[in-house]
Design an enzyme around this catalytic site. Structure first.
Site, PDB file in Angstrom:
ATOM      1  N   ASP A 290       0.833  -1.198   0.000  1.00  0.00           N
ATOM      2  CA  ASP A 290       0.000   0.000   0.000  1.00  0.00           C
ATOM      3  C   ASP A 290       0.868   1.248   0.000  1.00  0.00           C
ATOM      4  O   ASP A 290       1.751   1.408   0.845  1.00  0.00           O
ATOM      5  CB  ASP A 290      -0.879  -0.019   1.262  1.00  0.00           C
ATOM      6  CG  ASP A 290      -1.831   1.163   1.309  1.00  0.00           C
ATOM      7  OD1 ASP A 290      -2.980   0.995   0.857  1.00  0.00           O
ATOM      8  OD2 ASP A 290      -1.421   2.248   1.764  1.00  0.00           O
ATOM      9  N   TYR A 295       2.563  10.037   0.063  1.00  0.00           N
ATOM     10  CA  TYR A 295       3.671   9.496   0.874  1.00  0.00           C
ATOM     11  C   TYR A 295       5.041   9.817   0.262  1.00  0.00           C
ATOM     12  O   TYR A 295       6.076   9.567   0.893  1.00  0.00           O
ATOM     13  CB  TYR A 295       3.555   7.964   1.019  1.00  0.00           C
ATOM     14  CG  TYR A 295       2.292   7.425   1.632  1.00  0.00           C
ATOM     15  CD1 TYR A 295       1.375   8.246   2.279  1.00  0.00           C
ATOM     16  CD2 TYR A 295       2.003   6.061   1.567  1.00  0.00           C
ATOM     17  CE1 TYR A 295       0.202   7.724   2.823  1.00  0.00           C
ATOM     18  CE2 TYR A 295       0.846   5.534   2.116  1.00  0.00           C
ATOM     19  CZ  TYR A 295      -0.056   6.372   2.732  1.00  0.00           C
ATOM     20  OH  TYR A 295      -1.203   5.854   3.268  1.00  0.00           O
ATOM     21  N   LYS A 324      -2.931   6.047  -3.936  1.00  0.00           N
ATOM     22  CA  LYS A 324      -4.032   6.990  -3.632  1.00  0.00           C
ATOM     23  C   LYS A 324      -3.756   8.346  -4.277  1.00  0.00           C
ATOM     24  O   LYS A 324      -2.600   8.749  -4.407  1.00  0.00           O
ATOM     25  CB  LYS A 324      -4.156   7.170  -2.111  1.00  0.00           C
ATOM     26  CG  LYS A 324      -4.172   5.858  -1.362  1.00  0.00           C
ATOM     27  CD  LYS A 324      -4.315   5.977   0.131  1.00  0.00           C
ATOM     28  CE  LYS A 324      -3.953   4.651   0.783  1.00  0.00           C
ATOM     29  NZ  LYS A 324      -2.515   4.477   1.072  1.00  0.00           N
ATOM     30  N   HIS A 357      -7.886   9.857  -1.678  1.00  0.00           N
ATOM     31  CA  HIS A 357      -7.263   9.801  -0.356  1.00  0.00           C
ATOM     32  C   HIS A 357      -8.139  10.389   0.783  1.00  0.00           C
ATOM     33  O   HIS A 357      -8.130   9.893   1.895  1.00  0.00           O
ATOM     34  CB  HIS A 357      -5.903  10.507  -0.398  1.00  0.00           C
ATOM     35  CG  HIS A 357      -4.907   9.955   0.567  1.00  0.00           C
ATOM     36  ND1 HIS A 357      -3.578   9.807   0.272  1.00  0.00           N
ATOM     37  CD2 HIS A 357      -5.047   9.492   1.828  1.00  0.00           C
ATOM     38  CE1 HIS A 357      -2.953   9.298   1.308  1.00  0.00           C
ATOM     39  NE2 HIS A 357      -3.828   9.095   2.267  1.00  0.00           N
TER      40      HIS A 357
END
Ligand code: A2P
Length: 518
Positions: A290, A295, A324, A357
């Site tokens: 994931d 990120y 996402k 997200h």
């Protein structure tokens, strides 16, 4: 050919003819079978062909493996080649009981017969003690009475769950298929099943591959000129068990695709650290990673995946990748562009799941960004779509404009933050749930209930927290960058929390985190 050689070596733990266990229905079940979990398409056909060629006479599949058609093709190729007859072969499949009922189970078996292109199955199991599994079992009884199936059974059932099924069962289960390897004897369930005349199949006989270097097994193997894996399998045979390879639960999405119930989370980790973590996770058996645009690690995650592919650990198709789209200041076009960029960073032609997200404050803006996700889905860049951090009302609003229904909602869940309301809503609407930060970003590991329950099973509080989510039927993505913990967090398929344990964890005081997540 390489596969055939490996298969022959595995089979060489038994004599020329595979020994069989006599089931309580009178039929014989070969003690070693070939498992087909996570083997798909042409590869599944080839694996089954190879296995039958070297002498296997027992093939294990399941509805949820989504490979019955290909497994059937492998079987028929060898029947047509004159290598064996249908009646020489023992075929097992399984029915997943999620939201299931008696009629649905019977229909599933009809579908399996059609996919495998056979007139009867040797064994059908209720795959997991989920939902109303006793009702699913009745569907198996119907198939048995109609002679579509020669024996029926259960899988992953403990003592209490066996008792529960027996209360209403008219046909006694012939087999219980559970996770067994030399570090996990499962004596209690094995003895209890045997005592009731239920034969036991052990899956994951090599402990997800973790036992192939085990010093005790290696030493014993040396004595007999055998590998550690062969020793582990022989050990099961001598315990009078049936044995097949590993199985991690999969969650079927509303797109029909399957998502491994346990994945590696990568939030708050970047660069070589996350590259190593991803590679190590794949080596440890994880098949679900994931990440997210936000990120800032998709490139590094992609590198870790590539390293595992280059080492021959996995192929791209073996893995489930989620990313996402961060929706702030985005619209339909830019969201689509972000997904294109994610594919480039991850070095892949598709991702398995893309999530929006967060919801935006304005519903119209949320709908517009989601359209960008749908564009990527329609162009086959993405196999399933979903949302993250959405509350029921926000999903409800999105559904009014969405053309592709979300398959998944990823929300923060951990003991002390159950999120029952959103979980119930999503389950009702056939939207799977992924729980992120299952360890409360490391803050819940001193929780007395988790410590106490863990002690009972020889498991850490982290393992108990992860297992709790899996038993709730959720997908879970613990994050770690340390090999030891990555392995530890994956090692949760060899124990089972009781209803009482589950209740105790459910009752941990709620709201240990800031309100905006609630
Ligand atoms: P690390 O990455 O250094 O291993 P969450 O998944 O809830 O976000 O929690 C992640 C946090 O928990 C990270 O700080 C991670 O640290 C830590 N962690 C992950 N697995 C374990 C474990 N098995 N035992 C203790 N801490 C863990």
């Amino acid at each position: 050919m390489k596969v055939a050689v490996i298969l022959a070596l595995t089979l060489a733990v038994v004599s020329a003819k595979t020994p069989a266990i006599k089931l309580n229905t009178g039929y014989e079940m070969p003690q070693i079978g070939i498992g087909t979990w996570q083997v798909k398409g042409a590869q599944a056909t080839q694996e089954v062909k190879d296995a039958l060629e070297v002498g296997y006479r027992h093939v294990d599949t399941a509805e949820i493996y989504a490979n019955e058609k290909e497994v059937g093709a492998g079987i028929h190729a060898q029947i047509n080649a004159g290598i064996l007859k249908r009646e020489d072969l023992f075929i097992t499949t399984k029915v997943w009981p999620d939201g299931s009922n008696r009629q649905k189970a019977l229909q599933t078996i009809h579908n399996s017969l059609k996919s495998l292109n056979v007139t009867y199955l040797d064994l059908v199991l209720v795959h997991f003690p989920h939902d109303n599994y006793a009702e699913t079992y009745k569907g198996l009884e119907d198939a048995f009475n109609q002679k579509l199936v020669r024996s029926i059974g259960i899988s992953n059932f403990d003592r209490a769950q066996i008792d529960h099924v027996l209360k209403t069962a008219k046909v006694k289960p012939a087999v219980n298929q559970i996770n067994i390897h030399p570090k996990n004897n499962h004596d209690d369930t094995v003895n209890y099943s045997k005592q009731l005349g239920i034969a036991v199949t052990g899956y994951s006989p090599l402990g997800t591959g973790g036992l192939v270097k085990d010093p005790t097994l290696v030493a014993i193997g040396k004595k007999h000129n055998k590998s550690a894996a062969q020793v582990a399998l022989r050990w099961q045979i001598e315990r009078h068990l049936i044995t097949i390879p590993k199985n991690v639960p999969l969650i079927r999405l509303n797109t029909g695709k399957e998502m491994p119930a346990l994945g590696l989370g990568t939030w708050q980790t970047e660069g070589p650290e996350v590259t190593n973590a991803v590679r190590e996770a794949l080596e440890a058996g994880y098949r679900h990673i994931d990440t997210a645009w936000f990120y800032h690690n998709e490139g590094a995650v992609g590198k870790g995946i590539q390293q595992a592919i280059d080492k021959g650990v996995v192929t791209r198709d073996d893995i489930f990748i989620t990313t996402k789209v961060w929706p702030r200041n985005m619209n339909r076009q830019t969201a689509f562009g972000i997904i294109k960029n994610s594919l480039k960073e991850l070095n892949t032609s598709y991702v398995d799941l893309v999530l929006m997200h967060w919801p935006l404050r304005r519903a119209r803006a949320t709908a517009d960004v989601y359209r960008g996700l749908e564009d990527a889905y329609n162009k086959q860049m993405v196999r399933s779509l979903g949302v993250s951090n959405f509350k029921p009302a926000e999903i409800e609003t999105l559904m009014q404009t969405a053309k592709v229904k979300p398959s998944n909602n990823q929300i923060r869940i951990h003991p002390g933050f159950n999120q029952d309301n959103t979980v119930d809503y999503c389950k009702k609407h056939n939207i799977s749930i992924t729980g992120y930060s299952p360890l409360g970003t490391g803050t819940i590991l001193d929780e007395p209930a988790l410590v106490k329950i863990g002690k009972k099973y020889g498991k850490s509080p982290a393992q108990v927290a992860i297992r709790w989510q899996i038993q709730r039927g959720l997908i879970v993505i613990p994050k770690s960058t340390h090999k030891k913990r990555i392995v530890e967090n994956f090692n949760v398929f060899d124990f089972q929390l009781t209803d009482k344990d589950m209740l105790e964890i459910n009752s941990i005081k709620q709201n240990r985190i800031p309100d905006f997540w609630g």
